[in-house]
Design a protein around this motif. Structure first.
Motif, PDB file in Angstrom:
ATOM      1  N   SER A 201       0.835  -1.201   0.000  1.00 58.34           N
ATOM      2  CA  SER A 201       0.000   0.000   0.000  1.00 58.34           C
ATOM      3  C   SER A 201       0.870   1.252   0.000  1.00 58.34           C
ATOM      4  O   SER A 201       1.985   1.264   0.533  1.00 58.34           O
ATOM      5  N   SER A 202       0.336   2.308  -0.570  1.00 59.07           N
ATOM      6  CA  SER A 202       1.049   3.583  -0.558  1.00 59.07           C
ATOM      7  C   SER A 202       0.826   4.329   0.756  1.00 59.07           C
ATOM      8  O   SER A 202       1.533   5.300   1.040  1.00 59.07           O
ATOM      9  N   ALA A 203      -0.157   3.866   1.551  1.00 58.14           N
ATOM     10  CA  ALA A 203      -0.473   4.536   2.818  1.00 58.14           C
ATOM     11  C   ALA A 203       0.082   3.738   3.991  1.00 58.14           C
ATOM     12  O   ALA A 203       0.051   2.499   3.983  1.00 58.14           O
ATOM     13  N   PRO A 204       0.599   4.416   5.008  1.00 54.61           N
ATOM     14  CA  PRO A 204       1.007   3.703   6.229  1.00 54.61           C
ATOM     15  C   PRO A 204      -0.194   2.986   6.830  1.00 54.61           C
ATOM     16  O   PRO A 204      -1.336   3.410   6.664  1.00 54.61           O
ATOM     17  N   GLY A 228      11.589  -0.807   5.893  1.00 52.37           N
ATOM     18  CA  GLY A 228      10.912   0.337   5.295  1.00 52.37           C
ATOM     19  C   GLY A 228       9.410   0.241   5.193  1.00 52.37           C
ATOM     20  O   GLY A 228       8.773   1.118   4.598  1.00 52.37           O
ATOM     21  N   VAL A 229       8.797  -0.817   5.748  1.00 52.37           N
ATOM     22  CA  VAL A 229       7.342  -0.954   5.722  1.00 52.37           C
ATOM     23  C   VAL A 229       6.752  -0.076   6.824  1.00 52.37           C
ATOM     24  O   VAL A 229       7.128  -0.196   7.990  1.00 52.37           O
ATOM     25  N   ARG A 246      -2.010   7.815  20.199  1.00 49.61           N
ATOM     26  CA  ARG A 246      -1.654   9.153  19.709  1.00 49.61           C
ATOM     27  C   ARG A 246      -0.223   9.168  19.150  1.00 49.61           C
ATOM     28  O   ARG A 246       0.036   9.752  18.087  1.00 49.61           O
ATOM     29  N   THR A 247       0.678   8.498  19.859  1.00 48.74           N
ATOM     30  CA  THR A 247       2.078   8.446  19.416  1.00 48.74           C
ATOM     31  C   THR A 247       2.212   7.711  18.086  1.00 48.74           C
ATOM     32  O   THR A 247       2.960   8.141  17.194  1.00 48.74           O
ATOM     33  N   ALA A 248       1.492   6.605  17.945  1.00 51.09           N
ATOM     34  CA  ALA A 248       1.563   5.828  16.701  1.00 51.09           C
ATOM     35  C   ALA A 248       1.027   6.623  15.524  1.00 51.09           C
ATOM     36  O   ALA A 248       1.601   6.595  14.425  1.00 51.09           O
ATOM     37  N   SER A 254       4.138  11.355  10.167  1.00 54.88           N
ATOM     38  CA  SER A 254       5.390  11.960   9.752  1.00 54.88           C
ATOM     39  C   SER A 254       6.209  11.011   8.872  1.00 54.88           C
ATOM     40  O   SER A 254       7.328  11.324   8.480  1.00 54.88           O
ATOM     41  N   ARG A 255       5.628   9.823   8.622  1.00 50.47           N
ATOM     42  CA  ARG A 255       6.268   8.782   7.825  1.00 50.47           C
ATOM     43  C   ARG A 255       7.609   8.358   8.417  1.00 50.47           C
ATOM     44  O   ARG A 255       8.522   7.945   7.713  1.00 50.47           O
ATOM     45  N   GLY A 256       7.659   8.461   9.743  1.00 53.66           N
ATOM     46  CA  GLY A 256       8.826   7.957  10.446  1.00 53.66           C
ATOM     47  C   GLY A 256       8.593   6.523  10.851  1.00 53.66           C
ATOM     48  O   GLY A 256       7.491   5.997  10.704  1.00 53.66           O
TER      49      GLY A 256
END
Length: 259
Positions: A201-204, A228-229, A246-248, A254-256
């Motif tokens: 998927s392109s979305a997290p 990198g997933v 909230r943290t997740a 932020s794509r971190g």
């Protein structure tokens, strides 16, 4: 609908769902049951047939319970001595709780399964619990995002339950995994399936479950993130878990790499 790790539990037939006893049935149950309890109690002292006396008392108590509760007796088995009463009362409890706020409805379900342990195996109770968990997760996510962030429900055809629309056209997919037993672990097979979904998927992908992540599943998720997933698995049970949710969300936005 939330995803579910189903347990192999044999369910009873739907024919067990019956209406409450009519007034005449309750009166008859009391008319027969009360004398049987009395006769059985007397027989304990006057008869050598203790087994027969116990049966009289048991049968009388069952009939008196029918008088008081209004629940019909569906079956009485000898050997395992199984007494099954109608599920109609459970269904009515769920109907009454459906329009209640999620936290209040959750307390209703917990009370129901405490006073009636068999309710945990009732398909209607299990389905209601799944839907209720999804509602509670939705409310939790709303608490954990900034004003202006939209959360939409999706078609399950895509395997996700929600989409979190972050600023600058950034989207997080959300999969909700509700488990009947919160002490159970998400299976390694399911974790690998979710990792594969996130990788394609392109979305997290944010996975929210009331079940814990076992050591093998945690290792598989960590290895996927190292490669990198963008996936995060969060155990959420109540408001006390809002901080980790909230943290997740913030980390994926932020794509971190999530913690």
């Amino acid at each position: 609908m939330p995803e579910v790790n189903e347990e192999n539990i044999e369910e009873g037939p739907d024919s067990l769902d019956t209406d409450p006893l009519p007034l005449w049935g309750r009166v008859t149950a009391g008319f027969v049951g009360i004398p049987m309890v009395g006769a059985g109690s007397v027989a304990v002292f006057l008869s050598d047939n203790q087994a027969g006396s116990a049966v009289l008392i048991l049968a009388g108590v069952i009939l008196v319970f029918m008088l008081i509760s209004g629940n019909p007796l569906n079956s009485l088995g000898h050997g395992e001595t199984q007494v099954q009463f109608a599920r109609a009362r459970r269904r009515q409890v769920l109907v009454d709780a459906r329009d209640a706020p999620p936290e209040e409805a959750q307390r209703v379900v917990e009370t129901l399964t405490t006073v009636d342990p068999a309710a945990e195996r009732d398909p209607a109770v299990r389905e209601f619990s799944r839907e209720l968990y999804e509602r509670r997760v939705h409310e939790a996510m709303l608490r954990c995002v900034d004003t202006g962030v939209a959360i939409t429900q999706t078609s399950y055809d895509y395997g996700n339950d929600y989409l979190i629309h972050m600023p600058i056209d950034r989207v997080i997919a959300v999969a909700v995994l509700a488990h009947q037993r919160q002490d159970a672990a998400i299976s390694l097979t399911r974790v690998r399936e979710l990792v594969g979904r996130a990788a394609s998927s392109s979305a997290p992908l944010l996975v929210v479950s009331n079940a814990r992540l076992g050591p093998h599943g945690a290792r598989a998720a960590a290895e996927a993130r190292d490669n990198g997933v963008l996936i995060s698995v969060v155990r959420w049970r109540d408001e006390e878990d809002d901080d980790r949710l909230r943290t997740a969300i913030a980390s994926l936005a932020s794509r971190g790499s999530p913690d």
